[in-house]
Design an enzyme around this catalytic site. Structure first.
Site, short mmCIF file in Angstrom:
data_model
loop_
_atom_site.label_atom_id
_atom_site.label_comp_id
_atom_site.label_asym_id
_atom_site.label_seq_id
_atom_site.Cartn_x
_atom_site.Cartn_y
_atom_site.Cartn_z
CB SER A 109 -0.85 0.00 1.27
OG SER A 109 -1.39 1.28 1.48
CB SER A 110 0.65 4.58 -1.56
OG SER A 110 -0.66 4.86 -1.16
CB CYS A 111 -0.27 4.03 4.00
SG CYS A 111 -0.61 2.32 4.36
CE1 TYR A 138 -4.30 -2.49 5.16
CE2 TYR A 138 -3.30 -0.56 4.15
CZ TYR A 138 -3.95 -1.77 4.04
OH TYR A 138 -4.26 -2.26 2.79
CE LYS A 142 -1.82 -4.41 2.71
NZ LYS A 142 -2.14 -5.57 1.87
CB THR A 166 -1.57 4.95 -6.22
OG1 THR A 166 -1.88 6.20 -5.64
CG2 THR A 166 -2.50 4.67 -7.40
CG ASN A 167 -5.26 6.40 -2.34
OD1 ASN A 167 -4.04 6.41 -2.24
ND2 ASN A 167 -6.04 6.88 -1.41
CG HIS A 181 -10.02 4.11 0.77
ND1 HIS A 181 -10.23 2.75 0.74
CD2 HIS A 181 -8.87 4.29 1.45
CE1 HIS A 181 -9.24 2.15 1.37
NE2 HIS A 181 -8.40 3.06 1.82
CG ASP A 271 -6.15 17.68 5.98
OD1 ASP A 271 -7.34 17.54 5.60
OD2 ASP A 271 -5.57 18.78 6.06
O1 GFB Z 1 -9.16 7.87 1.11
P1 GFB Z 1 -8.88 8.24 2.53
O2 GFB Z 1 -9.84 7.78 3.55
O3 GFB Z 1 -7.47 7.71 2.99
O4 GFB Z 1 -8.80 9.84 2.61
P2 GFB Z 1 -5.93 8.17 2.88
C1 GFB Z 1 -8.12 10.63 1.68
C2 GFB Z 1 -8.35 12.10 1.98
O5 GFB Z 1 -9.71 12.44 1.66
C3 GFB Z 1 -8.15 12.49 3.44
C4 GFB Z 1 -10.29 13.16 2.73
O6 GFB Z 1 -7.51 13.74 3.49
C5 GFB Z 1 -9.58 12.59 3.95
O7 GFB Z 1 -9.71 13.47 5.07
N1 GFB Z 1 -11.76 13.00 2.72
C6 GFB Z 1 -12.66 13.99 2.47
C7 GFB Z 1 -12.46 11.88 2.98
N2 GFB Z 1 -13.91 13.54 2.59
C8 GFB Z 1 -13.82 12.22 2.92
C9 GFB Z 1 -14.80 11.22 3.20
O8 GFB Z 1 -16.01 11.45 3.18
N3 GFB Z 1 -14.32 9.97 3.46
C10 GFB Z 1 -12.98 9.68 3.48
N4 GFB Z 1 -12.58 8.42 3.74
N5 GFB Z 1 -12.03 10.63 3.27
C11 GFB Z 1 -5.52 5.65 3.12
C12 GFB Z 1 -5.26 4.79 4.30
O9 GFB Z 1 -5.23 6.94 3.53
O10 GFB Z 1 -4.75 5.33 2.01
C13 GFB Z 1 -5.24 3.37 3.97
O11 GFB Z 1 -6.28 5.06 5.25
C14 GFB Z 1 -4.52 3.07 2.68
O12 GFB Z 1 -4.56 2.74 4.99
C15 GFB Z 1 -4.86 4.01 1.57
O13 GFB Z 1 -3.13 3.15 2.89
C16 GFB Z 1 -3.99 3.83 0.34
O14 GFB Z 1 -5.52 8.32 1.44
O15 GFB Z 1 -5.66 9.34 3.73
#
Ligand code: GFB
Length: 323
Positions: A109-111, A138, A142, A166-167, A181, A271
Protein backbone atom coordinates in the site's frame (compact mmCIF):
# COMPACT_ATOMS: atom_id res chain seq x y z
CA UNK A 1 5.09 -16.25 -18.13
CA UNK A 2 1.93 -17.96 -16.87
CA UNK A 3 0.46 -20.63 -19.16
CA UNK A 4 -3.25 -20.30 -19.91
CA UNK A 5 -3.92 -23.53 -17.99
CA UNK A 6 -1.77 -22.59 -14.98
CA UNK A 7 -3.45 -23.20 -11.63
CA UNK A 8 -3.96 -19.75 -10.13
CA UNK A 9 -5.28 -18.97 -6.65
CA UNK A 10 -6.83 -15.52 -6.17
CA UNK A 11 -7.10 -14.64 -2.49
CA UNK A 12 -9.75 -13.43 -2.30
CA UNK A 13 -12.16 -12.91 -5.17
CA UNK A 14 -15.11 -11.07 -3.66
CA UNK A 15 -13.50 -7.68 -3.03
CA UNK A 16 -13.00 -4.90 -5.57
CA UNK A 17 -9.51 -5.97 -6.67
CA UNK A 18 -10.03 -9.74 -6.49
CA UNK A 19 -13.26 -9.59 -8.51
CA UNK A 20 -11.61 -7.42 -11.17
CA UNK A 21 -8.65 -9.82 -11.30
CA UNK A 22 -10.96 -12.78 -11.93
CA UNK A 23 -12.78 -10.89 -14.68
CA UNK A 24 -9.50 -9.91 -16.24
CA UNK A 25 -7.87 -13.34 -16.05
CA UNK A 26 -10.93 -15.04 -17.53
CA UNK A 27 -11.06 -12.56 -20.41
CA UNK A 28 -7.37 -13.20 -21.04
CA UNK A 29 -8.12 -16.94 -21.37
CA UNK A 30 -6.97 -18.30 -17.99
CA UNK A 31 -9.42 -21.02 -17.01
CA UNK A 32 -7.84 -22.87 -14.10
CA UNK A 33 -8.63 -20.34 -11.39
CA UNK A 34 -9.11 -21.34 -7.76
CA UNK A 35 -11.34 -19.18 -5.62
CA UNK A 36 -12.63 -19.75 -2.13
CA UNK A 37 -15.25 -17.65 -0.44
CA UNK A 38 -14.37 -16.57 3.07
CA UNK A 39 -16.89 -19.02 4.49
CA UNK A 40 -15.12 -21.87 2.63
CA UNK A 41 -11.60 -20.87 3.65
CA UNK A 42 -10.78 -18.64 6.61
CA UNK A 43 -7.49 -17.07 5.57
CA UNK A 44 -6.68 -16.15 9.17
CA UNK A 45 -6.74 -19.84 10.16
CA UNK A 46 -3.24 -21.26 9.93
CA UNK A 47 -4.27 -24.90 9.81
CA UNK A 48 -6.97 -24.42 7.19
CA UNK A 49 -4.65 -22.41 4.92
CA UNK A 50 -1.90 -25.00 5.27
CA UNK A 51 -4.26 -27.86 4.35
CA UNK A 52 -5.67 -25.88 1.44
CA UNK A 53 -2.22 -25.22 -0.07
CA UNK A 54 -1.01 -28.78 0.34
CA UNK A 55 -4.21 -30.16 -1.21
CA UNK A 56 -4.60 -27.71 -4.10
CA UNK A 57 -0.93 -26.99 -4.91
CA UNK A 58 -1.58 -23.77 -6.86
CA UNK A 59 1.22 -22.64 -9.18
CA UNK A 60 0.55 -18.91 -8.87
CA UNK A 61 -0.97 -16.83 -6.06
CA UNK A 62 -2.39 -13.30 -6.16
CA UNK A 63 -2.50 -12.15 -2.53
CA UNK A 64 -5.11 -9.51 -3.24
CA UNK A 65 -6.91 -9.47 0.05
CA UNK A 66 -6.55 -7.14 2.98
CA UNK A 67 -8.46 -5.97 5.95
CA UNK A 68 -8.47 -2.27 5.15
CA UNK A 69 -10.39 0.97 5.15
CA UNK A 70 -10.23 4.72 4.80
CA UNK A 71 -8.67 7.24 7.11
CA UNK A 72 -11.16 6.95 10.02
CA UNK A 73 -11.31 3.14 9.87
CA UNK A 74 -7.52 3.10 10.10
CA UNK A 75 -7.70 5.10 13.31
CA UNK A 76 -10.71 3.32 14.84
CA UNK A 77 -9.72 -0.26 14.00
CA UNK A 78 -5.93 -0.16 14.18
CA UNK A 79 -5.74 -3.36 16.28
CA UNK A 80 -8.00 -5.32 13.89
CA UNK A 81 -6.02 -4.09 10.92
CA UNK A 82 -2.58 -5.07 12.19
CA UNK A 83 -3.71 -8.40 13.68
CA UNK A 84 -5.80 -9.66 10.76
CA UNK A 85 -3.41 -8.55 8.03
CA UNK A 86 -0.40 -10.09 9.75
CA UNK A 87 -2.29 -13.37 10.14
CA UNK A 88 -3.51 -13.55 6.54
CA UNK A 89 -0.14 -12.63 5.05
CA UNK A 90 1.86 -14.90 7.30
CA UNK A 91 -0.35 -17.87 6.43
CA UNK A 92 -0.49 -17.28 2.69
CA UNK A 93 3.17 -16.41 2.15
CA UNK A 94 4.56 -19.18 4.33
CA UNK A 95 2.35 -21.98 3.02
CA UNK A 96 2.77 -20.81 -0.57
CA UNK A 97 6.45 -21.56 -0.03
CA UNK A 98 5.73 -24.95 1.58
CA UNK A 99 3.46 -25.87 -1.33
CA UNK A 100 6.18 -24.84 -3.82
CA UNK A 101 4.16 -22.06 -5.46
CA UNK A 102 6.09 -20.81 -8.53
CA UNK A 103 5.27 -17.16 -7.98
CA UNK A 104 3.26 -15.05 -5.56
CA UNK A 105 2.21 -11.42 -5.94
CA UNK A 106 1.72 -9.53 -2.68
CA UNK A 107 -0.10 -6.20 -2.54
CA UNK A 108 1.42 -3.51 -0.34
CA UNK A 109 0.00 0.00 0.00
CA UNK A 110 1.27 3.53 -0.63
CA UNK A 111 0.96 4.23 3.12
CA UNK A 112 4.16 2.20 3.67
CA UNK A 113 6.16 5.31 2.73
CA UNK A 114 7.15 7.92 5.34
CA UNK A 115 4.73 10.73 6.20
CA UNK A 116 7.02 13.41 4.83
CA UNK A 117 8.41 11.38 1.97
CA UNK A 118 9.83 13.39 -0.95
CA UNK A 119 7.24 13.41 -3.75
CA UNK A 120 6.79 11.50 -5.95
CA UNK A 121 7.56 8.58 -3.63
CA UNK A 122 10.30 6.34 -4.94
CA UNK A 123 10.65 2.66 -4.01
CA UNK A 124 13.97 3.52 -2.31
CA UNK A 125 12.12 5.62 0.31
CA UNK A 126 10.80 2.56 2.16
CA UNK A 127 11.85 2.64 5.85
CA UNK A 128 13.60 6.01 5.59
CA UNK A 129 11.30 7.89 8.01
CA UNK A 130 8.35 7.81 10.41
CA UNK A 131 4.95 6.75 9.12
CA UNK A 132 1.75 8.80 9.01
CA UNK A 133 0.13 8.11 12.43
CA UNK A 134 -3.42 7.68 11.02
CA UNK A 135 -2.41 4.50 9.20
CA UNK A 136 0.69 3.30 11.01
CA UNK A 137 -0.73 -0.06 12.17
CA UNK A 138 -1.90 -1.00 8.68
CA UNK A 139 1.35 0.21 7.13
CA UNK A 140 3.47 -1.83 9.55
CA UNK A 141 1.50 -4.96 8.63
CA UNK A 142 2.05 -4.26 4.93
CA UNK A 143 5.77 -3.62 5.45
CA UNK A 144 5.97 -6.94 7.34
CA UNK A 145 4.36 -8.66 4.32
CA UNK A 146 6.93 -7.16 1.96
CA UNK A 147 9.80 -8.17 4.23
CA UNK A 148 8.35 -11.66 4.60
CA UNK A 149 8.28 -12.10 0.81
CA UNK A 150 11.86 -10.86 0.56
CA UNK A 151 13.02 -13.10 3.41
CA UNK A 152 11.46 -16.15 1.73
CA UNK A 153 13.12 -15.21 -1.56
CA UNK A 154 16.47 -14.97 0.22
CA UNK A 155 16.29 -18.05 2.39
CA UNK A 156 14.16 -20.33 0.19
CA UNK A 157 14.81 -19.01 -3.29
CA UNK A 158 11.12 -18.28 -3.94
CA UNK A 159 9.84 -15.72 -6.47
CA UNK A 160 7.47 -13.63 -4.31
CA UNK A 161 7.03 -10.07 -5.60
CA UNK A 162 5.57 -7.04 -3.83
CA UNK A 163 3.53 -4.47 -5.70
CA UNK A 164 2.73 -1.06 -4.18
CA UNK A 165 -0.60 0.28 -5.41
CA UNK A 166 -1.67 3.86 -5.12
CA UNK A 167 -5.30 4.49 -4.00
CA UNK A 168 -7.42 2.10 -6.12
CA UNK A 169 -11.09 2.76 -6.86
CA UNK A 170 -13.85 1.34 -9.03
CA UNK A 171 -16.90 -0.98 -9.04
CA UNK A 172 -17.38 -3.07 -5.88
CA UNK A 173 -15.49 -0.57 -3.74
CA UNK A 174 -16.66 -0.17 -0.15
CA UNK A 175 -19.34 2.57 -0.04
CA UNK A 176 -19.88 2.51 3.73
CA UNK A 177 -19.36 6.12 4.83
CA UNK A 178 -17.68 5.21 8.11
CA UNK A 179 -15.04 2.90 6.68
CA UNK A 180 -14.64 3.78 3.00
CA UNK A 181 -11.94 5.69 1.17
CA UNK A 182 -12.58 9.15 -0.20
CA UNK A 183 -13.87 8.33 -3.73
CA UNK A 184 -16.71 5.93 -2.82
CA UNK A 185 -17.58 8.15 0.16
CA UNK A 186 -17.93 11.25 -1.98
CA UNK A 187 -19.81 9.46 -4.77
CA UNK A 188 -22.33 8.29 -2.21
CA UNK A 189 -22.54 11.64 -0.39
CA UNK A 190 -23.09 13.62 -3.59
CA UNK A 191 -25.58 11.09 -4.95
CA UNK A 192 -27.61 11.09 -1.74
CA UNK A 193 -27.50 14.88 -1.44
CA UNK A 194 -28.81 15.19 -5.00
CA UNK A 195 -31.53 12.59 -4.44
CA UNK A 196 -32.55 14.20 -1.14
CA UNK A 197 -32.40 17.71 -2.67
CA UNK A 198 -29.90 18.84 -0.05
CA UNK A 199 -28.00 22.06 -0.64
CA UNK A 200 -24.57 20.98 0.62
CA UNK A 201 -22.11 18.11 0.97
CA UNK A 202 -19.55 17.82 3.75
CA UNK A 203 -15.98 16.91 2.81
CA UNK A 204 -13.61 15.79 5.57
CA UNK A 205 -10.47 17.80 6.32
CA UNK A 206 -9.19 20.91 4.62
CA UNK A 207 -9.43 19.72 1.01
CA UNK A 208 -5.71 20.49 0.51
CA UNK A 209 -4.17 16.97 0.79
CA UNK A 210 -3.17 15.57 -2.57
CA UNK A 211 -3.85 12.00 -3.63
CA UNK A 212 -3.27 9.83 -6.69
CA UNK A 213 -5.99 7.43 -7.88
CA UNK A 214 -5.89 4.45 -10.23
CA UNK A 215 -8.94 2.70 -11.70
CA UNK A 216 -9.16 -0.96 -10.64
CA UNK A 217 -9.13 -2.35 -14.22
CA UNK A 218 -5.84 -0.59 -14.90
CA UNK A 219 -4.47 -1.93 -11.65
CA UNK A 220 -5.30 -5.57 -12.36
CA UNK A 221 -3.86 -5.16 -15.85
CA UNK A 222 -0.64 -4.04 -14.13
CA UNK A 223 -0.74 -7.04 -11.75
CA UNK A 224 -0.98 -9.49 -14.62
CA UNK A 225 1.78 -7.65 -16.45
CA UNK A 226 4.04 -7.92 -13.38
CA UNK A 227 3.19 -11.57 -12.78
CA UNK A 228 4.43 -12.21 -16.32
CA UNK A 229 7.34 -9.78 -16.50
CA UNK A 230 8.78 -8.84 -13.10
CA UNK A 231 10.96 -11.20 -11.08
CA UNK A 232 12.86 -9.02 -8.63
CA UNK A 233 12.63 -8.97 -4.83
CA UNK A 234 12.53 -5.15 -4.74
CA UNK A 235 9.11 -3.50 -4.40
CA UNK A 236 7.53 -1.83 -7.44
CA UNK A 237 5.04 1.08 -7.46
CA UNK A 238 1.89 1.03 -9.57
CA UNK A 239 0.13 4.38 -9.89
CA UNK A 240 -1.48 6.74 -12.34
CA UNK A 241 1.45 9.16 -12.29
CA UNK A 242 -0.53 12.33 -11.45
CA UNK A 243 -2.16 13.59 -8.27
CA UNK A 244 -5.08 15.90 -7.48
CA UNK A 245 -6.18 17.79 -4.35
CA UNK A 246 -9.17 16.48 -2.40
CA UNK A 247 -10.99 19.73 -3.23
CA UNK A 248 -10.39 19.24 -6.96
CA UNK A 249 -11.51 15.63 -6.63
CA UNK A 250 -14.69 16.71 -4.84
CA UNK A 251 -15.45 19.21 -7.63
CA UNK A 252 -14.95 16.48 -10.23
CA UNK A 253 -17.30 14.09 -8.38
CA UNK A 254 -19.81 16.93 -8.03
CA UNK A 255 -19.78 17.23 -11.80
CA UNK A 256 -19.97 13.47 -12.43
CA UNK A 257 -22.95 13.09 -10.09
CA UNK A 258 -24.55 16.34 -11.35
CA UNK A 259 -25.00 17.66 -7.83
CA UNK A 260 -25.92 21.31 -7.73
CA UNK A 261 -24.98 22.66 -4.32
CA UNK A 262 -22.20 23.78 -2.00
CA UNK A 263 -19.13 22.00 -0.58
CA UNK A 264 -18.45 22.37 3.16
CA UNK A 265 -15.01 21.40 4.53
CA UNK A 266 -15.11 19.84 8.02
CA UNK A 267 -11.68 20.66 9.41
CA UNK A 268 -12.33 18.69 12.61
CA UNK A 269 -11.73 15.53 10.51
CA UNK A 270 -8.12 14.46 9.80
CA UNK A 271 -6.27 15.21 6.55
CA UNK A 272 -3.82 12.30 6.84
CA UNK A 273 -0.72 12.42 4.66
CA UNK A 274 -0.28 15.86 3.11
CA UNK A 275 0.78 14.36 -0.24
CA UNK A 276 0.76 10.88 -1.66
CA UNK A 277 2.00 10.45 -5.23
CA UNK A 278 3.97 7.40 -6.33
CA UNK A 279 7.06 7.61 -8.51
CA UNK A 280 6.07 5.30 -11.36
CA UNK A 281 9.30 5.52 -13.35
CA UNK A 282 10.28 1.89 -12.62
CA UNK A 283 6.95 0.63 -13.98
CA UNK A 284 7.06 3.01 -16.97
CA UNK A 285 10.54 1.77 -17.83
CA UNK A 286 9.10 -1.75 -18.09
CA UNK A 287 6.65 -0.38 -20.68
CA UNK A 288 3.39 -0.33 -18.66
CA UNK A 289 0.97 2.63 -18.73
CA UNK A 290 -2.55 3.15 -17.33
CA UNK A 291 -5.37 3.66 -19.83
CA UNK A 292 -8.30 5.06 -17.85
CA UNK A 293 -8.17 8.65 -16.65
CA UNK A 294 -9.80 9.81 -13.41
CA UNK A 295 -12.84 11.46 -15.02
CA UNK A 296 -13.59 8.30 -17.03
CA UNK A 297 -13.02 6.00 -14.04
CA UNK A 298 -15.26 8.10 -11.79
CA UNK A 299 -18.00 7.99 -14.44
CA UNK A 300 -17.77 4.20 -14.68
CA UNK A 301 -17.79 3.83 -10.88
CA UNK A 302 -20.83 6.10 -10.54
CA UNK A 303 -22.69 4.10 -13.21
CA UNK A 304 -21.97 0.90 -11.30
CA UNK A 305 -23.13 2.48 -8.03
CA UNK A 306 -26.42 3.67 -9.57
CA UNK A 307 -27.05 0.29 -11.20
CA UNK A 308 -26.52 -1.44 -7.87
CA UNK A 309 -29.00 0.88 -6.20
CA UNK A 310 -31.60 0.51 -8.92
CA UNK A 311 -31.36 -3.28 -8.82
CA UNK A 312 -32.28 -2.89 -5.17
CA UNK A 313 -29.61 -5.43 -4.37
CA UNK A 314 -27.30 -4.85 -1.45
CA UNK A 315 -25.71 -1.55 -2.41
CA UNK A 316 -22.60 -2.29 -0.42
CA UNK A 317 -20.30 -5.16 -1.26
CA UNK A 318 -19.70 -7.46 1.66
CA UNK A 319 -16.61 -6.45 3.57
CA UNK A 320 -14.08 -8.97 4.65
CA UNK A 321 -15.29 -8.90 8.22
CA UNK A 322 -16.60 -6.47 10.75
CA UNK A 323 -15.20 -3.17 9.48
O1 GFB B 1 -9.16 7.87 1.11
P1 GFB B 1 -8.88 8.24 2.53
O2 GFB B 1 -9.84 7.78 3.55
O3 GFB B 1 -7.47 7.71 2.99
O4 GFB B 1 -8.80 9.84 2.61
P2 GFB B 1 -5.93 8.17 2.88
C1 GFB B 1 -8.12 10.63 1.68
C2 GFB B 1 -8.35 12.10 1.98
O5 GFB B 1 -9.71 12.44 1.66
C3 GFB B 1 -8.15 12.49 3.44
C4 GFB B 1 -10.29 13.16 2.73
O6 GFB B 1 -7.51 13.74 3.49
C5 GFB B 1 -9.58 12.59 3.95
O7 GFB B 1 -9.71 13.47 5.07
N1 GFB B 1 -11.76 13.00 2.72
C6 GFB B 1 -12.66 13.99 2.47
C7 GFB B 1 -12.46 11.88 2.98
N2 GFB B 1 -13.91 13.54 2.59
C8 GFB B 1 -13.82 12.22 2.92
C9 GFB B 1 -14.80 11.22 3.20
O8 GFB B 1 -16.01 11.45 3.18
N3 GFB B 1 -14.32 9.97 3.46
C10 GFB B 1 -12.98 9.68 3.48
N4 GFB B 1 -12.58 8.42 3.74
N5 GFB B 1 -12.03 10.63 3.27
C11 GFB B 1 -5.52 5.65 3.12
C12 GFB B 1 -5.26 4.79 4.30
O9 GFB B 1 -5.23 6.94 3.53
O10 GFB B 1 -4.75 5.33 2.01
C13 GFB B 1 -5.24 3.37 3.97
O11 GFB B 1 -6.28 5.06 5.25
C14 GFB B 1 -4.52 3.07 2.68
O12 GFB B 1 -4.56 2.74 4.99
C15 GFB B 1 -4.86 4.01 1.57
O13 GFB B 1 -3.13 3.15 2.89
C16 GFB B 1 -3.99 3.83 0.34
O14 GFB B 1 -5.52 8.32 1.44
O15 GFB B 1 -5.66 9.34 3.73
Amino acid sequence: MMNKDAKIFIAEHEGMIGAALIRYLKTAGFDNLITKSLSQLDLTNQNDVRKFFLREEPEYVFLATAEEGGILANIAYSADLIYTNLQIQANLIHFAWEAKVKKLLFLGSSCIYPKFCPQPMNEEALLTGSLEPTNEAYAIAKIAGIKMCQAHNKQHDTNFISVIPTNIYGPRDNFDLKTSHVIPALIRKFHEAKAGKKGEVTIWGTGTPRREFLYVDDFVDACLFLMNNYNQPGIINVGYGKDISIKELALMIKEVTEFDGKLIFDETKPDGMPNKLLDVSKMSALGWRPKINLREGLGRTYEWFKKKLSLKKKALPKKYNTL
